[in-house]
Design a protein around this motif. Structure first.
Motif, PDB file in Angstrom:
ATOM      1  N   TRP A 160     -20.732 -20.013 -23.772  1.00 52.54           N
ATOM      2  CA  TRP A 160     -21.503 -19.589 -22.607  1.00 52.54           C
ATOM      3  C   TRP A 160     -22.838 -20.324 -22.517  1.00 52.54           C
ATOM      4  O   TRP A 160     -23.281 -20.681 -21.412  1.00 52.54           O
ATOM      5  N   ARG A 161     -23.453 -20.596 -23.647  1.00 49.65           N
ATOM      6  CA  ARG A 161     -24.709 -21.360 -23.629  1.00 49.65           C
ATOM      7  C   ARG A 161     -24.481 -22.786 -23.145  1.00 49.65           C
ATOM      8  O   ARG A 161     -25.286 -23.329 -22.381  1.00 49.65           O
ATOM      9  N   ASP A 162     -23.393 -23.388 -23.572  1.00 54.56           N
ATOM     10  CA  ASP A 162     -23.100 -24.760 -23.146  1.00 54.56           C
ATOM     11  C   ASP A 162     -22.864 -24.852 -21.647  1.00 54.56           C
ATOM     12  O   ASP A 162     -22.969 -25.947 -21.067  1.00 54.56           O
ATOM     13  N   ASN A 163     -22.537 -23.727 -21.018  1.00 54.76           N
ATOM     14  CA  ASN A 163     -22.333 -23.710 -19.571  1.00 54.76           C
ATOM     15  C   ASN A 163     -23.537 -23.146 -18.817  1.00 54.76           C
ATOM     16  O   ASN A 163     -23.423 -22.748 -17.656  1.00 54.76           O
ATOM     17  N   GLY A 164     -24.703 -23.144 -19.483  1.00 59.31           N
ATOM     18  CA  GLY A 164     -25.948 -22.810 -18.808  1.00 59.31           C
ATOM     19  C   GLY A 164     -26.350 -21.360 -18.822  1.00 59.31           C
ATOM     20  O   GLY A 164     -27.333 -20.983 -18.168  1.00 59.31           O
ATOM     21  N   PHE A 165     -25.631 -20.508 -19.547  1.00 59.26           N
ATOM     22  CA  PHE A 165     -25.946 -19.083 -19.584  1.00 59.26           C
ATOM     23  C   PHE A 165     -26.865 -18.753 -20.751  1.00 59.26           C
ATOM     24  O   PHE A 165     -26.784 -19.368 -21.820  1.00 59.26           O
ATOM     25  N   GLU A 166     -27.729 -17.774 -20.529  1.00 63.38           N
ATOM     26  CA  GLU A 166     -28.525 -17.191 -21.603  1.00 63.38           C
ATOM     27  C   GLU A 166     -27.892 -15.849 -21.950  1.00 63.38           C
ATOM     28  O   GLU A 166     -27.953 -14.907 -21.166  1.00 63.38           O
ATOM     29  N   PRO A 167     -27.275 -15.732 -23.127  1.00 63.02           N
ATOM     30  CA  PRO A 167     -26.631 -14.467 -23.472  1.00 63.02           C
ATOM     31  C   PRO A 167     -27.642 -13.356 -23.756  1.00 63.02           C
ATOM     32  O   PRO A 167     -28.628 -13.563 -24.474  1.00 63.02           O
ATOM     33  N   VAL A 168     -27.399 -12.200 -23.180  1.00 63.67           N
ATOM     34  CA  VAL A 168     -28.115 -10.971 -23.514  1.00 63.67           C
ATOM     35  C   VAL A 168     -27.105 -10.097 -24.248  1.00 63.67           C
ATOM     36  O   VAL A 168     -26.031  -9.812 -23.713  1.00 63.67           O
ATOM     37  N   VAL A 169     -27.419  -9.684 -25.475  1.00 65.00           N
ATOM     38  CA  VAL A 169     -26.441  -8.995 -26.310  1.00 65.00           C
ATOM     39  C   VAL A 169     -26.989  -7.638 -26.737  1.00 65.00           C
ATOM     40  O   VAL A 169     -28.087  -7.541 -27.284  1.00 65.00           O
ATOM     41  N   LEU A 170     -26.202  -6.583 -26.459  1.00 67.46           N
ATOM     42  CA  LEU A 170     -26.577  -5.211 -26.796  1.00 67.46           C
ATOM     43  C   LEU A 170     -25.564  -4.612 -27.754  1.00 67.46           C
ATOM     44  O   LEU A 170     -24.395  -5.011 -27.777  1.00 67.46           O
ATOM     45  N   ALA A 171     -26.016  -3.618 -28.530  1.00 70.50           N
ATOM     46  CA  ALA A 171     -25.142  -2.919 -29.468  1.00 70.50           C
ATOM     47  C   ALA A 171     -24.560  -1.675 -28.819  1.00 70.50           C
ATOM     48  O   ALA A 171     -25.300  -0.833 -28.307  1.00 70.50           O
ATOM     49  N   MET A 172     -23.254  -1.544 -28.868  1.00 72.41           N
ATOM     50  CA  MET A 172     -22.608  -0.347 -28.334  1.00 72.41           C
ATOM     51  C   MET A 172     -23.092   0.906 -29.051  1.00 72.41           C
ATOM     52  O   MET A 172     -23.258   1.965 -28.437  1.00 72.41           O
ATOM     53  N   GLU A 173     -23.346   0.790 -30.348  1.00 73.76           N
ATOM     54  CA  GLU A 173     -23.788   1.941 -31.127  1.00 73.76           C
ATOM     55  C   GLU A 173     -25.111   2.506 -30.635  1.00 73.76           C
ATOM     56  O   GLU A 173     -25.396   3.691 -30.831  1.00 73.76           O
ATOM     57  N   ASP A 174     -25.931   1.669 -29.988  1.00 73.97           N
ATOM     58  CA  ASP A 174     -27.176   2.185 -29.425  1.00 73.97           C
ATOM     59  C   ASP A 174     -26.893   3.295 -28.424  1.00 73.97           C
ATOM     60  O   ASP A 174     -27.595   4.304 -28.388  1.00 73.97           O
ATOM     61  N   TYR A 175     -25.864   3.098 -27.593  1.00 74.68           N
ATOM     62  CA  TYR A 175     -25.577   4.148 -26.613  1.00 74.68           C
ATOM     63  C   TYR A 175     -24.959   5.364 -27.279  1.00 74.68           C
ATOM     64  O   TYR A 175     -25.316   6.500 -26.963  1.00 74.68           O
ATOM     65  N   THR A 176     -23.998   5.148 -28.182  1.00 74.87           N
ATOM     66  CA  THR A 176     -23.306   6.290 -28.780  1.00 74.87           C
ATOM     67  C   THR A 176     -24.245   7.112 -29.656  1.00 74.87           C
ATOM     68  O   THR A 176     -24.026   8.318 -29.825  1.00 74.87           O
ATOM     69  N   ARG A 177     -25.304   6.496 -30.209  1.00 72.64           N
ATOM     70  CA  ARG A 177     -26.221   7.225 -31.088  1.00 72.64           C
ATOM     71  C   ARG A 177     -27.525   7.604 -30.398  1.00 72.64           C
ATOM     72  O   ARG A 177     -28.119   8.629 -30.706  1.00 72.64           O
ATOM     73  N   ASP A 178     -27.992   6.768 -29.490  1.00 80.14           N
ATOM     74  CA  ASP A 178     -29.296   7.022 -28.859  1.00 80.14           C
ATOM     75  C   ASP A 178     -29.307   6.377 -27.474  1.00 80.14           C
ATOM     76  O   ASP A 178     -29.789   5.253 -27.312  1.00 80.14           O
ATOM     77  N   PRO A 179     -28.766   7.057 -26.457  1.00 81.11           N
ATOM     78  CA  PRO A 179     -28.675   6.460 -25.118  1.00 81.11           C
ATOM     79  C   PRO A 179     -30.012   5.955 -24.570  1.00 81.11           C
ATOM     80  O   PRO A 179     -30.055   4.928 -23.892  1.00 81.11           O
ATOM     81  N   GLU A 180     -31.096   6.682 -24.860  1.00 84.01           N
ATOM     82  CA  GLU A 180     -32.397   6.241 -24.344  1.00 84.01           C
ATOM     83  C   GLU A 180     -32.783   4.882 -24.921  1.00 84.01           C
ATOM     84  O   GLU A 180     -33.330   4.033 -24.205  1.00 84.01           O
ATOM     85  N   ARG A 181     -32.520   4.677 -26.206  1.00 79.73           N
ATOM     86  CA  ARG A 181     -32.803   3.372 -26.813  1.00 79.73           C
ATOM     87  C   ARG A 181     -31.963   2.287 -26.144  1.00 79.73           C
ATOM     88  O   ARG A 181     -32.456   1.184 -25.867  1.00 79.73           O
ATOM     89  N   PHE A 182     -30.684   2.612 -25.884  1.00 82.30           N
ATOM     90  CA  PHE A 182     -29.798   1.637 -25.256  1.00 82.30           C
ATOM     91  C   PHE A 182     -30.361   1.191 -23.917  1.00 82.30           C
ATOM     92  O   PHE A 182     -30.436  -0.013 -23.639  1.00 82.30           O
ATOM     93  N   TRP A 183     -30.767   2.136 -23.063  1.00 78.90           N
ATOM     94  CA  TRP A 183     -31.246   1.767 -21.733  1.00 78.90           C
ATOM     95  C   TRP A 183     -32.607   1.063 -21.813  1.00 78.90           C
ATOM     96  O   TRP A 183     -32.904   0.188 -20.988  1.00 78.90           O
TER      97      TRP A 183
END
Length: 331
Positions: A160-183
């Motif tokens: 994805w980077r080679d095609n010009g994208f900047e990846p934004v990566v989030l942890a699924m566990e953030d939502y399952t354990r602490d939704p406010e942190r996830f958002w």
């Protein structure tokens, strides 16, 4: 056409249905489901297409709200028995074709990830929901190559980077354990407002009851036995009228495997489920959901999945638990 503010590229089995529900029902977003575009690109690639320029996607966007395109299968390659063996090694190549085609539509790609061992378990659960019958170990053995390719972050992120994208990566566990942190993480990293969290049910969020997977797999196996008996019968092989009947029934059988059974289990109450299980006379099989990774596969995932996550702060609270789960699975 203006660019999408965000393209959600996956990963499958990582809150994808959940996120799509919230974007779609939020008055803060213009949501576009990418299933048609993604499936068309996948089919074109599987048919031999290799030039992204010949498969442009044209969507008219508006400027009144952030525009989001989402489809988990921009990265995710589902592992099912109806995927021909010769196609199962095309996971990463297919993804590169899709990324190149989408490269004119946005600069930001959102990827939500989770513990890799949990991810394999969830992929197995989806396989069962769509008609599969193998236990977890058998499933991993049958689909080892595409499953591991799905987790090759050392290759996925550069694609994805080679095609010009900047990846934004989030942890699924953030939502399952602490939704406010996830958002909070979502808003900080995307610079977009969080969609309103909404009340939904298990079916709309595509949540799985892992406790009934063995029963579902046994039911799937029984259905396959009945269908297979008909397909193997010489009458259906040699008689033209019966061959025509079999052709007609093949579509019905496929829909029954993948949708009728799935919806029936989702609608089933606890008493109905217990009654079905008793009719199947299942014994408790502790091995059905057990997974033992070869040490070389655990080492591969540690190097090619865990190590690339070190650059993303969202995974700092979970990195050690991911590592221990790989060690335990290989013990």
């Amino acid at each position: 056409m203006k660019e999408f503010d965000l393209i959600h590229i996956g990963h499958g089995k990582c809150l994808s249905t959940f996120m799509q529900e919230r974007w779609n029902r939020s008055d803060r977003y213009n949501f576009f489901n990418g299933v048609s575009a993604g499936d068309a690109l996948s089919k074109a690639f599987m048919a031999g297409a290799r030039s992204p320029d010949a498969h442009k996607i044209d969507i008219n966007l508006t400027a009144d709200k952030p525009n989001v395109l989402s489809y988990e299968c921009f990265t995710y390659f589902g592992c099912a028995e109806d995927t021909p063996e010769e196609y199962r090694h095309l996971t990463l190549e297919r993804q590169a074709f899709i990324a190149a085609t989408l490269s004119q539509l946005s600069r930001t790609a959102l990827l939500i990830l989770r513990n890799p061992v949990d991810w394999i378990r969830s992929a197995h659960a989806q396989y069962i929901k769509y008609g599969g019958s193998l236990n977890l170990q058998g499933y991993f053995a049958a689909f080892r190559t595409p499953l591991l390719d799905n987790l090759r972050l050392d290759r996925i992120l550069p694609i994805w980077r080679d095609n010009g994208f900047e990846p934004v990566v989030l942890a699924m566990e953030d939502y399952t354990r602490d939704p406010e942190r996830f958002w909070r993480q979502y808003e900080a990293l995307t610079e977009l407002p969080a969609p309103h969290d909404i009340a939904t049910d298990a079916q709309s969020d595509n949540r799985t009851d892992h406790g009934n997977l063995e029963t579902r797999a046994a039911t799937n196996a029984l259905i396959d036995t009945l269908i297979g008996a008909m397909e193997r019968n010489q009458l259906y092989k040699n008689s033209p009228p019966h061959q025509k009947e079999l052709e007609s029934l093949s579509t019905v059988n496929e829909h029954f495997r993948t949708w009728t059974l799935r919806r029936a289990f989702e609608a089933m109450g606890e008493e109905e489920f217990d009654d079905l299980r008793s009719q199947l006379a299942l014994s408790e099989d502790q091995s059905f959901r057990e997974l033992a990774l070869d040490p070389s596969d655990a080492d591969l995932l540690a190097e090619c999945y865990l190590e690339p996550l070190r650059e993303f702060s969202a995974f700092e609270p979970y990195f050690e638990s991911y590592r221990k789960s790989l060690i335990a699975a290989a013990a």
